[in-house]
Design a protein around this motif. Structure first.
Motif, mmCIF file in Angstrom:
data_model
loop_
_atom_site.group_PDB
_atom_site.id
_atom_site.type_symbol
_atom_site.label_atom_id
_atom_site.label_comp_id
_atom_site.label_asym_id
_atom_site.label_seq_id
_atom_site.Cartn_x
_atom_site.Cartn_y
_atom_site.Cartn_z
ATOM 1 N N SER A 135 -8.205 -6.308 -6.780
ATOM 2 C CA SER A 135 -7.996 -5.561 -8.022
ATOM 3 C C SER A 135 -7.216 -4.296 -7.711
ATOM 4 C CB SER A 135 -9.330 -5.189 -8.660
ATOM 5 O OG SER A 135 -9.975 -4.216 -7.867
ATOM 6 N N LYS A 136 -6.741 -3.690 -8.752
ATOM 7 C CA LYS A 136 -6.029 -2.431 -8.621
ATOM 8 C C LYS A 136 -6.961 -1.381 -8.017
ATOM 9 C CE LYS A 136 -4.050 0.985 -11.753
ATOM 10 N NZ LYS A 136 -3.797 1.297 -13.184
ATOM 11 N N GLU A 137 -8.180 -1.410 -8.482
ATOM 12 C CA GLU A 137 -9.166 -0.462 -7.973
ATOM 13 C C GLU A 137 -9.331 -0.594 -6.460
ATOM 14 O OE1 GLU A 137 -12.667 -0.519 -10.326
ATOM 15 O OE2 GLU A 137 -13.845 0.632 -8.865
ATOM 16 N N GLU A 138 -9.425 -1.821 -6.012
ATOM 17 C CA GLU A 138 -9.614 -2.021 -4.576
ATOM 18 C C GLU A 138 -8.408 -1.518 -3.791
ATOM 19 O OE1 GLU A 138 -10.934 -5.955 -2.243
ATOM 20 O OE2 GLU A 138 -8.879 -5.202 -2.009
ATOM 21 N N LEU A 139 -7.250 -1.742 -4.352
ATOM 22 C CA LEU A 139 -6.051 -1.237 -3.684
ATOM 23 C C LEU A 139 -6.135 0.270 -3.499
ATOM 24 C CD1 LEU A 139 -3.039 -1.035 -2.853
ATOM 25 C CD2 LEU A 139 -2.491 -1.032 -5.289
ATOM 26 N N PHE A 140 -6.487 0.940 -4.577
ATOM 27 C CA PHE A 140 -6.566 2.392 -4.491
ATOM 28 C C PHE A 140 -7.583 2.820 -3.440
ATOM 29 C CE2 PHE A 140 -7.898 6.630 -5.561
ATOM 30 C CZ PHE A 140 -6.724 7.255 -5.927
ATOM 31 N N LEU A 141 -8.713 2.165 -3.504
ATOM 32 C CA LEU A 141 -9.777 2.499 -2.558
ATOM 33 C C LEU A 141 -9.302 2.304 -1.116
ATOM 34 C CD1 LEU A 141 -12.195 3.562 -3.786
ATOM 35 C CD2 LEU A 141 -12.976 1.241 -4.271
ATOM 36 N N GLU A 142 -8.555 1.260 -0.917
ATOM 37 C CA GLU A 142 -8.096 0.978 0.437
ATOM 38 C C GLU A 142 -7.113 2.056 0.903
ATOM 39 O OE1 GLU A 142 -6.973 -3.250 2.559
ATOM 40 O OE2 GLU A 142 -8.180 -3.160 0.738
ATOM 41 N N ILE A 143 -6.248 2.446 -0.019
ATOM 42 C CA ILE A 143 -5.318 3.526 0.306
ATOM 43 C C ILE A 143 -6.085 4.792 0.650
ATOM 44 C CG2 ILE A 143 -3.574 5.070 -0.662
ATOM 45 C CD1 ILE A 143 -2.629 2.691 -2.391
ATOM 46 N N LEU A 144 -7.061 5.067 -0.192
ATOM 47 C CA LEU A 144 -7.855 6.272 -0.007
ATOM 48 C C LEU A 144 -8.555 6.280 1.351
ATOM 49 C CD1 LEU A 144 -9.182 8.863 -1.060
ATOM 50 C CD2 LEU A 144 -10.892 7.437 -2.200
ATOM 51 N N ARG A 145 -9.237 5.200 1.624
ATOM 52 C CA ARG A 145 -9.973 5.131 2.891
ATOM 53 C C ARG A 145 -9.034 5.273 4.082
ATOM 54 N NH1 ARG A 145 -13.651 1.122 0.317
ATOM 55 N NH2 ARG A 145 -11.996 -0.406 0.668
ATOM 56 N N THR A 190 -0.146 4.154 -13.580
ATOM 57 C CA THR A 190 0.593 3.230 -12.723
ATOM 58 C C THR A 190 0.044 1.816 -12.899
ATOM 59 O OG1 THR A 190 0.995 4.945 -11.083
ATOM 60 C CG2 THR A 190 1.227 2.665 -10.370
ATOM 61 N N SER A 191 0.872 0.935 -13.385
ATOM 62 C CA SER A 191 0.400 -0.421 -13.645
ATOM 63 C C SER A 191 0.711 -1.347 -12.485
ATOM 64 C CB SER A 191 1.044 -0.965 -14.914
ATOM 65 O OG SER A 191 2.407 -1.184 -14.698
ATOM 66 N N VAL A 192 -0.064 -2.374 -12.400
ATOM 67 C CA VAL A 192 0.175 -3.377 -11.378
ATOM 68 C C VAL A 192 1.576 -3.976 -11.560
ATOM 69 C CG1 VAL A 192 -0.542 -5.625 -10.529
ATOM 70 C CG2 VAL A 192 -2.255 -3.920 -11.122
ATOM 71 N N ALA A 193 1.940 -4.189 -12.803
ATOM 72 C CA ALA A 193 3.261 -4.745 -13.083
ATOM 73 C C ALA A 193 4.351 -3.858 -12.484
ATOM 74 C CB ALA A 193 3.449 -4.881 -14.589
ATOM 75 N N GLU A 194 4.160 -2.567 -12.637
ATOM 76 C CA GLU A 194 5.125 -1.604 -12.120
ATOM 77 C C GLU A 194 5.221 -1.727 -10.600
ATOM 78 O OE1 GLU A 194 3.950 2.169 -13.615
ATOM 79 O OE2 GLU A 194 5.292 3.247 -12.249
ATOM 80 N N ILE A 195 4.092 -1.849 -9.974
ATOM 81 C CA ILE A 195 4.079 -1.930 -8.524
ATOM 82 C C ILE A 195 4.799 -3.192 -8.044
ATOM 83 C CG2 ILE A 195 2.598 -2.212 -6.501
ATOM 84 C CD1 ILE A 195 0.487 -0.518 -8.029
ATOM 85 N N MET A 243 0.823 -1.203 0.000
ATOM 86 C CA MET A 243 0.000 0.000 0.000
ATOM 87 C C MET A 243 0.859 1.257 0.000
ATOM 88 S SD MET A 243 -3.210 -1.024 2.446
ATOM 89 C CE MET A 243 -3.922 0.624 2.400
ATOM 90 N N ASP A 244 1.904 1.250 0.788
ATOM 91 C CA ASP A 244 2.772 2.429 0.834
ATOM 92 C C ASP A 244 3.448 2.654 -0.507
ATOM 93 O OD1 ASP A 244 2.101 2.874 3.406
ATOM 94 O OD2 ASP A 244 3.917 2.022 4.276
ATOM 95 N N PHE A 245 3.993 1.572 -1.024
ATOM 96 C CA PHE A 245 4.697 1.701 -2.296
ATOM 97 C C PHE A 245 3.751 2.176 -3.386
ATOM 98 C CE2 PHE A 245 6.491 0.225 -6.267
ATOM 99 C CZ PHE A 245 7.830 0.552 -6.123
ATOM 100 N N ALA A 246 2.597 1.523 -3.441
ATOM 101 C CA ALA A 246 1.629 1.879 -4.481
ATOM 102 C C ALA A 246 1.176 3.318 -4.320
ATOM 103 C CB ALA A 246 0.440 0.933 -4.422
#
Lengths: 195, 195, 195, 195
Positions: free
Chosen positions: D54-64, D32-37, D17-20
């Motif tokens: 999913s990538k979307e869920e990751l973002f959402l989790e970071i956001l929240r 930003t691609s998953v491959a990159e992460i 999460m931090d890296f992403a």
DNA sequence: GATGAATGAGTCTTCATTCAT
DNA sequence: CATGAATGAAGACTCATTCAT
């Protein structure tokens, strides 16, 4: 694009290179599409980009490998033959045979020569080949076996003869590689006018 | 596409062919787009298709003209020289000079060789050139001036030497065409081993 | 990409920019594909690249135009009003109304702010707007109408209020632009604590 | 995607999460691609999909998480301060400092605002923040400390000022967060015109 | 838990060619 | 003759996601 490949991965890459080399040889670099290559192999498009970062890189890799192979064959043929003139002969003969057996790679060389993007790489490889010949020529000159002319010129002339005869008589007319090799050798040694 | 052209039309066509030949030489056939050609000349696309039915035809026309020019130059150089060996020499020399002055057309030949679409046309032209040389060779053999080998082989060997030395020493290293011509002639006449 | 456009061409370009701006506003920059734009307009893909050299350039052009429009509207609203505080008020009001009527362009600004590729262009435009406000603020400070604080800070604070209230109350809650403008003005002039 | 994670698993997830978040902040969500992460972290793709569906869920989790963190910091700063106006001040100051220290999360907020897919989530979080401010405002109005205006408007205006000044002066110009906070507070309390 | 490999729809962009004016 | 406009198939390449091992 320096991936850690498993055995399976290495096999796939080999297949791709072989298949692509043939397509390139048949159609040329530009007319051969990545789509054609992958669909011809029955794999998804991503596979291609898993192994090569671009179509250009693939071509370059094929080119480099071919040059490397050819040189290896020449060196094996020459072995430790002491006579420099014989070494040249052996080199021509080995090249001719290898080219006959890998005509698709001969075409790859052609395309590389025609494309400014690949010409430098081709040239680098050719310089190595020329360097080999130059060494034999210089030695032969010292021994008085070859007339004292710019060895670079002689080397490039030899390559010109070899390539052109290979193209014309082996690829276009289907003649026997060994025979054509003898013709090339004869011409390179004595030219038109017999000694 | 056999239009009746006015003088102005003929000039336009000439300009297009010259301009395109240079672009082809610099970039290659495929990477050179029609849009590039017409915008480089500051005209609309319609102009292009007024004079040529396709990009392919344009290339072909350039190719044919170049081969025709080269042959004309060779014949003019040879004139009515009676000695067949001298005729070969004169031909090599004239070719070398012409190539040096029209290096873009040399590249056009290269591209043609690399593209299956143009190779036949190129071959046809080359067969004419080979035929010329073959005639001189045969005559020289009869006179005992040249050893009795397949004249086709000799002719192709000569072309190989000429082209390869031109490419390497004139185009890549910028040497003088006349000097390179002498090297080519010497090699073709005597090969590595001096008589 | 500085083509000579006919009237028809200019119309097409306008249509493309308007259509694309709305798609961008609805979906965002990345999720809006060129294919979507051209198919939504019922034209071929080539049309797009006839008018714009890339999707990026299109976005930039929309952005620049929007910033230019907004500024024009502000200046017209301000006219030659002598009172600097009134000028700020007029600017806020005009911006609010314009944003309400061009909400898609508001979103374009948002996307630009979010994308490092467009942020510089956005910033450049915003600096102009800030510069305008700063001028009024400075004048007002001289007149003793505004407290003596860094005018840059005040200008950016004003923009922050305006944008955020526009987004929340006009776009999200559909309130009347004029009313929201009054709220923004009141807050900017007096803050939380009444004078 | 509610896995029972070991300690090691939780650490991994945190790192991801931090890296992403940093990659998202630097490049934006789409670029930003998953491959990159995963390659940036030196792990395989499977790892990613082990922790996030999913990538979307990751973002959402970071956001929240970011919104949650920010709120926590605000509440801690406010503590049990009785004066509602002071509470607002403390909130602004704490926010400013936190944003300065987590600028990548500020960018995450921006991207979320720009993407219709994430805007609702962002809004939900912002409504909470607004709710907090609204409560203080209402209380302050009752006390006669703040003029009687729609508290929602005031709250959004405050957020607009805070965010815009943070972006401009902290992120773009590198000024000190504490100083910028004072500017924001001053503007929010008194606006342009001093009391 | 984790990896390398694979998928294939989708992205932006190019280009030879044609057409209306 | 010539221009700007338009077409649309095709090209190289990307990427979120899944799978076999």
């Amino acid at each position: 694009m320096n991936r850690q490949l498993t055995q399976r991965g290495r096999d796939r890459k080999r297949q791709l290179m072989d298949f692509a080399a043939h397509r390139f040889a048949d159609n040329g670099y530009h007319p051969t599409s990545v789509a054609e290559i992958v669909s011809g192999m029955g794999v998804g498009k991503g596979v291609f980009y898993w192994y090569f970062s671009s179509k250009e890189e693939l071509f370059l890799e094929i080119l480099r490998e071919a040059q490397h192979e050819l040189r290896k064959v020449q060196q094996q043929a020459i072995g430790d033959e002491p006579d420099p003139v014989r070494r040249i002969e052996l080199g021509i003969r080995a090249s001719m045979v290898w080219l006959a057996e890998h005509r698709h790679l001969f075409h790859v060389f052609q395309f590389a020569a025609a494309d400014e993007r690949f010409a430098p790489a081709l040239r680098r490889g050719q310089d190595v080949a020329v360097g080999d010949v130059v060494r034999h020529v210089k030695e032969a000159v010292v021994l008085g076996r070859v007339r004292d002319t710019d060895p670079q010129v002689l080397a490039h002339a030899i390559l010109g003869v070899t390539n052109n005869l290979a193209r014309t008589f082996i690829f276009e007319r289907g003649e026997d590689a060994a025979d054509v090799a003898e013709d090339a050798i004869a011409f390179c040694l004595h030219g038109l006018v017999d000694a």
